[in-house]
Enzyme design. Structure first.
Site, short mmCIF file in Angstrom:
data_model
loop_
_atom_site.label_atom_id
_atom_site.label_comp_id
_atom_site.label_asym_id
_atom_site.label_seq_id
_atom_site.Cartn_x
_atom_site.Cartn_y
_atom_site.Cartn_z
N LYS A 175 -5.61 -23.83 2.35
CA LYS A 175 -4.18 -24.10 2.50
C LYS A 175 -3.58 -24.18 1.09
O LYS A 175 -2.81 -25.09 0.76
CB LYS A 175 -4.01 -25.43 3.27
CG LYS A 175 -2.62 -25.66 3.83
CD LYS A 175 -2.27 -24.74 4.98
CE LYS A 175 -0.82 -24.94 5.39
NZ LYS A 175 -0.36 -23.95 6.36
N ASP A 208 -4.50 -21.51 8.43
CA ASP A 208 -3.87 -21.47 9.76
C ASP A 208 -3.93 -20.06 10.34
O ASP A 208 -4.19 -19.87 11.53
CB ASP A 208 -2.44 -22.04 9.77
CG ASP A 208 -1.65 -21.71 8.52
OD1 ASP A 208 -2.27 -21.38 7.50
OD2 ASP A 208 -0.42 -21.77 8.56
#
Ligand code: NAP
Length: 480
Positions: A175, A208
């Site tokens: 991330k 994600d």
């Protein structure tokens, strides 16, 4: 020939049953293993040992350096920490390997797609350092600690796993777009080290999207290296692609010690009932045999497991339901009877010894360092303007200047028009543009005294460092 010693921890709940299955099959291959039985988990917590891991067990693992372990329960009301996490940290098993491969005879929505990947999860850092504090009565904090050394070890392990298993690509999932320093460190380390492995295609993917792609097109992945928390989640997701927890093995790999265990827990409701699926534990034993470079024995068991699943005659209740199921012992016996058989349509993988990377040195210290200010975190039930004005006044008589105040990461002073729903936890950024570390540190105590005199309770400070001219902190949302 002398036998190879391995520590055997039966564990809690269904642990003793699945460990017995794995042991029976490993012994039947004829590899010379002397099992050293050791205790950990619920029974140990009940004796009042808060870590859940007694001294004898630590000594046994230190001596044998390899352990096969059943799941350990963390009983509420005894030890505070999980005995599993204790073992991982105690022996610095920095890498957690979780392979998932489509299994013949275990139908899933993904059957026929050729899912065959391994998640390489960092195992000892990140949010699992477990350093948490209540910052105010209403705001909690958990520190996400990521080190350059930890990143280098896990990235190298991922590339070495790819080489040992003849895989052609490694994805690094982070991330880094949001957590530029912590998650970003893994991404930057990956990009720095990838050229040392020119035979392997290296790509970065945002975590994600990785989760999305794993559900949409999992066959595109071969090796995924990621941080601890991300790895925890995507490895469980991945195990669901091939049939669930009953089939998910794992290895905890360190420089000197390796601990092999099923991903699942102790499933206490099934304990002693001879109904659970031992495959995850058996395949963990297969991973252990490969680590010990007993490749033939590993293949003998793995092929027999796959052949048994493919035959479909003797399967456990999680695969075929209660009516057609056989018990744990009968399933294990069926695998044993299939020693020497190979599943059809499954291409065998050629395994080579895994070279566990050794990164001994910490990176060199920066040539130049500076300190450009400090973030002071305060508790206050005030408006953003009131906090900002009080903090500006608190800097009087020092070289600090208030740059901004943020609330949960969003700049709220000077006002930006952001509609932030403020809580009682404020980050006040004071800059001292000279970058003079000793001056900044010397005036910090005065600043904190004046913050308190202004009626705001400070609970936390963070220095704003520069290393070799690079900013060692991030900006708030809305700050420029
Ligand atoms: P769990 O023990 O993994 O069980 C959850 C469910 O997964 C079971 O009820 C069962 O589903 C299914 N399952 C798990 N293992 C299976 C197997 N071998 N064969 C067939 N189905 C299986 O998770 P939990 O109930 O959350 O945790 C129980 C305890 O284990 C807790 O104390 C936890 O702390 C501990 N734990 C330990 C480890 C470890 O030692 N590494 C890991 C995770 C959890 P159905 O109910 O649908 O049949």
């Amino acid at each position: 020939m002398s036998k190879r010693q391995v520590t055997l921890i039966p564990g809690d709940g269904i642990g003793p049953e699945v460990v017995a299955s794995a042991r029976q099959l490993i012994d039947a291959t004829g590899v010379g293993i002397e099992w050293i039985e050791a205790e950990a988990g619920a029974s140990v917590f009940k004796k009042g040992i808060a870590s859940g891991v007694p001294k004898d067990t630590i000594e046994a693992i230190s001596k044998t350096r390899v352990a096969l372990k059943g799941p350990l329960e963390t009983p509420v009301g005894y030890g505070e920490k999980s005995a599993n996490v204790t073992l991982r940290k105690l022996f610095e098993t920095f890498g957690n390997l979780r392979p998932v491969r489509e299994l013949p005879g275990v139908p899933t929505p993904y059957s026929g797609r050729g899912v065959d990947l391994i998640v390489v999860r960092e195992n000892v850092e990140d949010l699992y350092a477990g350093i948490e504090h209540m910052q105010t009565p209403t705001v909690a904090q958990c520190l996400k600690l990521i080190s350059a050394k930890g990143c280098e070890k896990i990235v190298r392990l991922a590339f070495e796993v790819a080489r040992a298993e003849g895989r052609k690509s490694v994805h690094c999932a982070t991330k880094a777009n949001i957590m530029k320093l912590t998650e970003g460190m893994l991404k930057r380390t990956f990009e720095r080290i990838a050229p040392e492995y020119p035979d392997i295609q290296a790509s970065h993917i945002i975590i994600d999207n990785c989760a999305h792609q794993l559900v949409k097109k999992p066959e595109q992945f071969e090796v995924i290296v990621t941080t601890n928390m991300n790895g925890d989640i995507i490895s469980d997701l991945s195990s669901a692609l091939i049939g669930g927890l009953g089939f998910a093995p794992s290895a905890n790999i360190g420089h000197d010690v390796a601990i092999f265990e099923a991903v699942h827990g102790s499933a206490p409701k099934y304990a002693g009932k001879d109904v659970i699926n031992p495959t995850a534990m058996i395949l963990s034993g297969v991973m252990m045999l490969r680590y010990l470079e007993e490749f033939e024995a590993a293949a003998l068991i793995e092929n027999a497991v796959l052949a048994t699943l493919q035959e479909g005659k003797s399967l456990t209740r999680d695969v075929v339901g209660d009516a057609r199921a056989v018990g744990t012992k009968a399933f294990t016996a069926a695998i044993l009877a299939n020693f020497g058989k190979r599943p059809s349509g499954v291409t065998p993988r050629v395994y080579r010894p895994l070279k566990v990377p050794r990164v001994v040195e910490n990176p060199p210290p920066p040539r130049q360092r500076g300190l450009v200010g400090v973030d002071v975190f305060v508790e206050a039930a005030l408006s953003p303007v009131e906090v900002g004005q009080k903090m500006e006044a608190a800097a009087a008589g020092t070289d600090f200047k208030l740059k901004m105040v943020s609330n949960r990461g969003t700049m709220v002073y000077p006002p930006t028009g952001a509609q932030t729903d403020c809580v009682d936890h404020w980050r006040c950024r004071f800059l001292m543009p000279s970058g003079d570390e000793s001056r900044c540190t010397a005036q910090l105590t005065q600043l904190l005294r004046q913050v308190e005199a202004a009626g705001l309770r400070w609970m936390h400070i963070e220095k704003l460092p520069q290393f070799d001219g690079a900013r060692g902190y991030t900006m708030a949302q809305g700050e420029d």
